[in-house]
Design a protein around this motif. Structure first.
Motif, PDB file in Angstrom:
ATOM      1  N   LEU A 102       8.594   7.750  -8.449  1.00  0.00           N
ATOM      2  CA  LEU A 102       7.862   6.577  -7.995  1.00  0.00           C
ATOM      3  C   LEU A 102       7.996   6.474  -6.482  1.00  0.00           C
ATOM      4  O   LEU A 102       9.101   6.268  -5.976  1.00  0.00           O
ATOM      5  CB  LEU A 102       8.416   5.306  -8.645  1.00  0.00           C
ATOM      6  CG  LEU A 102       8.468   5.291 -10.171  1.00  0.00           C
ATOM      7  CD1 LEU A 102       9.170   4.030 -10.659  1.00  0.00           C
ATOM      8  CD2 LEU A 102       7.070   5.402 -10.761  1.00  0.00           C
ATOM      9  N   THR A 103       6.904   6.630  -5.771  1.00  0.00           N
ATOM     10  CA  THR A 103       6.916   6.501  -4.321  1.00  0.00           C
ATOM     11  C   THR A 103       6.504   5.082  -3.970  1.00  0.00           C
ATOM     12  O   THR A 103       5.464   4.601  -4.428  1.00  0.00           O
ATOM     13  CB  THR A 103       5.968   7.516  -3.656  1.00  0.00           C
ATOM     14  OG1 THR A 103       6.364   8.829  -4.050  1.00  0.00           O
ATOM     15  CG2 THR A 103       6.029   7.409  -2.142  1.00  0.00           C
ATOM     16  N   PHE A 104       7.348   4.435  -3.199  1.00  0.00           N
ATOM     17  CA  PHE A 104       7.142   3.047  -2.818  1.00  0.00           C
ATOM     18  C   PHE A 104       6.824   2.924  -1.333  1.00  0.00           C
ATOM     19  O   PHE A 104       7.334   3.706  -0.520  1.00  0.00           O
ATOM     20  CB  PHE A 104       8.421   2.232  -3.063  1.00  0.00           C
ATOM     21  CG  PHE A 104       8.715   1.913  -4.497  1.00  0.00           C
ATOM     22  CD1 PHE A 104       8.443   0.656  -5.014  1.00  0.00           C
ATOM     23  CD2 PHE A 104       9.309   2.852  -5.325  1.00  0.00           C
ATOM     24  CE1 PHE A 104       8.736   0.342  -6.332  1.00  0.00           C
ATOM     25  CE2 PHE A 104       9.614   2.555  -6.638  1.00  0.00           C
ATOM     26  CZ  PHE A 104       9.325   1.287  -7.142  1.00  0.00           C
ATOM     27  N   VAL A 105       6.029   1.918  -1.016  1.00  0.00           N
ATOM     28  CA  VAL A 105       5.824   1.495   0.371  1.00  0.00           C
ATOM     29  C   VAL A 105       6.124   0.001   0.426  1.00  0.00           C
ATOM     30  O   VAL A 105       5.904  -0.718  -0.560  1.00  0.00           O
ATOM     31  CB  VAL A 105       4.392   1.792   0.874  1.00  0.00           C
ATOM     32  CG1 VAL A 105       4.172   3.299   0.988  1.00  0.00           C
ATOM     33  CG2 VAL A 105       3.337   1.164  -0.011  1.00  0.00           C
ATOM     34  N   LYS A 106       6.636  -0.436   1.566  1.00  0.00           N
ATOM     35  CA  LYS A 106       6.934  -1.861   1.725  1.00  0.00           C
ATOM     36  C   LYS A 106       5.856  -2.464   2.615  1.00  0.00           C
ATOM     37  O   LYS A 106       5.741  -2.134   3.792  1.00  0.00           O
ATOM     38  CB  LYS A 106       8.320  -2.073   2.330  1.00  0.00           C
ATOM     39  CG  LYS A 106       8.752  -3.522   2.323  1.00  0.00           C
ATOM     40  CD  LYS A 106      10.199  -3.669   2.760  1.00  0.00           C
ATOM     41  CE  LYS A 106      10.652  -5.100   2.579  1.00  0.00           C
ATOM     42  NZ  LYS A 106      12.072  -5.254   2.987  1.00  0.00           N
ATOM     43  N   LEU A 107       5.059  -3.320   2.015  1.00  0.00           N
ATOM     44  CA  LEU A 107       3.978  -4.009   2.717  1.00  0.00           C
ATOM     45  C   LEU A 107       4.118  -5.504   2.478  1.00  0.00           C
ATOM     46  O   LEU A 107       4.443  -5.922   1.361  1.00  0.00           O
ATOM     47  CB  LEU A 107       2.615  -3.548   2.204  1.00  0.00           C
ATOM     48  CG  LEU A 107       2.215  -2.113   2.521  1.00  0.00           C
ATOM     49  CD1 LEU A 107       0.999  -1.706   1.690  1.00  0.00           C
ATOM     50  CD2 LEU A 107       1.920  -1.981   4.002  1.00  0.00           C
ATOM     51  N   ASP A 108       3.868  -6.277   3.496  1.00  0.00           N
ATOM     52  CA  ASP A 108       3.940  -7.738   3.367  1.00  0.00           C
ATOM     53  C   ASP A 108       5.265  -8.194   2.759  1.00  0.00           C
ATOM     54  O   ASP A 108       5.308  -9.116   1.941  1.00  0.00           O
ATOM     55  CB  ASP A 108       2.755  -8.267   2.547  1.00  0.00           C
ATOM     56  CG  ASP A 108       1.414  -7.918   3.185  1.00  0.00           C
ATOM     57  OD1 ASP A 108       1.327  -7.946   4.434  1.00  0.00           O
ATOM     58  OD2 ASP A 108       0.464  -7.608   2.435  1.00  0.00           O
ATOM     59  N   GLY A 109       6.344  -7.486   3.118  1.00  0.00           N
ATOM     60  CA  GLY A 109       7.675  -7.891   2.701  1.00  0.00           C
ATOM     61  C   GLY A 109       8.096  -7.499   1.301  1.00  0.00           C
ATOM     62  O   GLY A 109       9.152  -7.928   0.841  1.00  0.00           O
ATOM     63  N   ARG A 110       7.282  -6.692   0.600  1.00  0.00           N
ATOM     64  CA  ARG A 110       7.706  -6.294  -0.746  1.00  0.00           C
ATOM     65  C   ARG A 110       7.396  -4.833  -1.025  1.00  0.00           C
ATOM     66  O   ARG A 110       6.435  -4.273  -0.511  1.00  0.00           O
ATOM     67  CB  ARG A 110       7.096  -7.185  -1.810  1.00  0.00           C
ATOM     68  CG  ARG A 110       5.610  -7.106  -1.924  1.00  0.00           C
ATOM     69  CD  ARG A 110       5.120  -8.111  -2.960  1.00  0.00           C
ATOM     70  NE  ARG A 110       3.684  -8.110  -3.017  1.00  0.00           N
ATOM     71  CZ  ARG A 110       2.988  -8.233  -4.106  1.00  0.00           C
ATOM     72  NH1 ARG A 110       3.596  -8.379  -5.261  1.00  0.00           N
ATOM     73  NH2 ARG A 110       1.677  -8.225  -4.084  1.00  0.00           N
ATOM     74  N   TRP A 111       8.252  -4.251  -1.864  1.00  0.00           N
ATOM     75  CA  TRP A 111       8.112  -2.852  -2.257  1.00  0.00           C
ATOM     76  C   TRP A 111       7.100  -2.738  -3.380  1.00  0.00           C
ATOM     77  O   TRP A 111       7.189  -3.461  -4.375  1.00  0.00           O
ATOM     78  CB  TRP A 111       9.455  -2.299  -2.711  1.00  0.00           C
ATOM     79  CG  TRP A 111      10.443  -2.144  -1.612  1.00  0.00           C
ATOM     80  CD1 TRP A 111      11.475  -2.991  -1.313  1.00  0.00           C
ATOM     81  CD2 TRP A 111      10.500  -1.090  -0.650  1.00  0.00           C
ATOM     82  NE1 TRP A 111      12.167  -2.520  -0.236  1.00  0.00           N
ATOM     83  CE2 TRP A 111      11.594  -1.350   0.198  1.00  0.00           C
ATOM     84  CE3 TRP A 111       9.734   0.048  -0.418  1.00  0.00           C
ATOM     85  CZ2 TRP A 111      11.940  -0.517   1.248  1.00  0.00           C
ATOM     86  CZ3 TRP A 111      10.080   0.883   0.633  1.00  0.00           C
ATOM     87  CH2 TRP A 111      11.167   0.602   1.448  1.00  0.00           C
ATOM     88  N   ARG A 112       6.145  -1.804  -3.211  1.00  0.00           N
ATOM     89  CA  ARG A 112       5.138  -1.571  -4.245  1.00  0.00           C
ATOM     90  C   ARG A 112       4.976  -0.069  -4.443  1.00  0.00           C
ATOM     91  O   ARG A 112       5.061   0.715  -3.495  1.00  0.00           O
ATOM     92  CB  ARG A 112       3.810  -2.188  -3.841  1.00  0.00           C
ATOM     93  CG  ARG A 112       3.960  -3.722  -3.730  1.00  0.00           C
ATOM     94  CD  ARG A 112       2.691  -4.392  -3.430  1.00  0.00           C
ATOM     95  NE  ARG A 112       1.922  -4.577  -4.665  1.00  0.00           N
ATOM     96  CZ  ARG A 112       0.723  -5.128  -4.665  1.00  0.00           C
ATOM     97  NH1 ARG A 112       0.156  -5.510  -3.549  1.00  0.00           N
ATOM     98  NH2 ARG A 112       0.069  -5.273  -5.803  1.00  0.00           N
ATOM     99  N   ILE A 113       4.709   0.323  -5.671  1.00  0.00           N
ATOM    100  CA  ILE A 113       4.504   1.732  -6.000  1.00  0.00           C
ATOM    101  C   ILE A 113       3.128   2.155  -5.490  1.00  0.00           C
ATOM    102  O   ILE A 113       2.132   1.534  -5.831  1.00  0.00           O
ATOM    103  CB  ILE A 113       4.604   1.973  -7.514  1.00  0.00           C
ATOM    104  CG1 ILE A 113       5.985   1.568  -8.040  1.00  0.00           C
ATOM    105  CG2 ILE A 113       4.280   3.428  -7.856  1.00  0.00           C
ATOM    106  CD1 ILE A 113       6.054   1.464  -9.556  1.00  0.00           C
TER     107      ILE A 113
END
Length: 127
Positions: A102-113
């Motif tokens: 699962l690759t995550f990015v942190k956008l708008d203060g939260r981690w999303r896949i």
């Protein structure tokens, strides 16, 4: 502990809960809308958008409703920087035993896949 690890553990926990209950609302919160889902375990590439993947989850009976015990495990979490991470996890749905990258990015203060690339094997039948 680095607070990023706790944030990632919580995000992966939401992912596991969403799968366990076939909860597409929860999964839509943890997956980025532009995320991809990819697998070649059956010999051909399966690549889905979230528009294709989430409706599939919505119609399948949840592992929880079938009385399946949770088999969730976080194998590792790695950070490539402050806003990019990868979690290797294991889980099961029915006879399928999954290993997910699962690759995550942190956008708008939260981690999303942003990408789920996985392999599955079938559990051996018990006598």
């Amino acid at each position: 502990m680095d607070p990023r690890f706790e944030e990632m553990i919580q995000a992966v926990g939401r992912y596991f809960a969403g799968l366990r209950h076939s909860d597409t609302v929860a999964l839509a919160e943890v997956f980025h809308p532009q995320a991809i889902y990819a697998c070649v375990s059956e010999g051909t590439l399966t690549r889905l958008s979230m528009e294709d993947y989430l409706p599939m989850v919505a119609v399948r009976p949840s592992p929880a409703s079938r009385g399946e015990p949770p088999m969730d495990e976080i194998v590792s979490i790695e950070f490539a920087g402050p806003v990019t991470a990868r979690a290797t996890v294991k889980c099961a749905i029915g006879a399928k035993r999954f290993t997910d990258f699962l690759t995550f990015v942190k956008l708008d203060g939260r981690w999303r896949i942003i990408a789920k690339v996985f392999h599955f094997d079938l559990a051996e039948a018990t006598a």
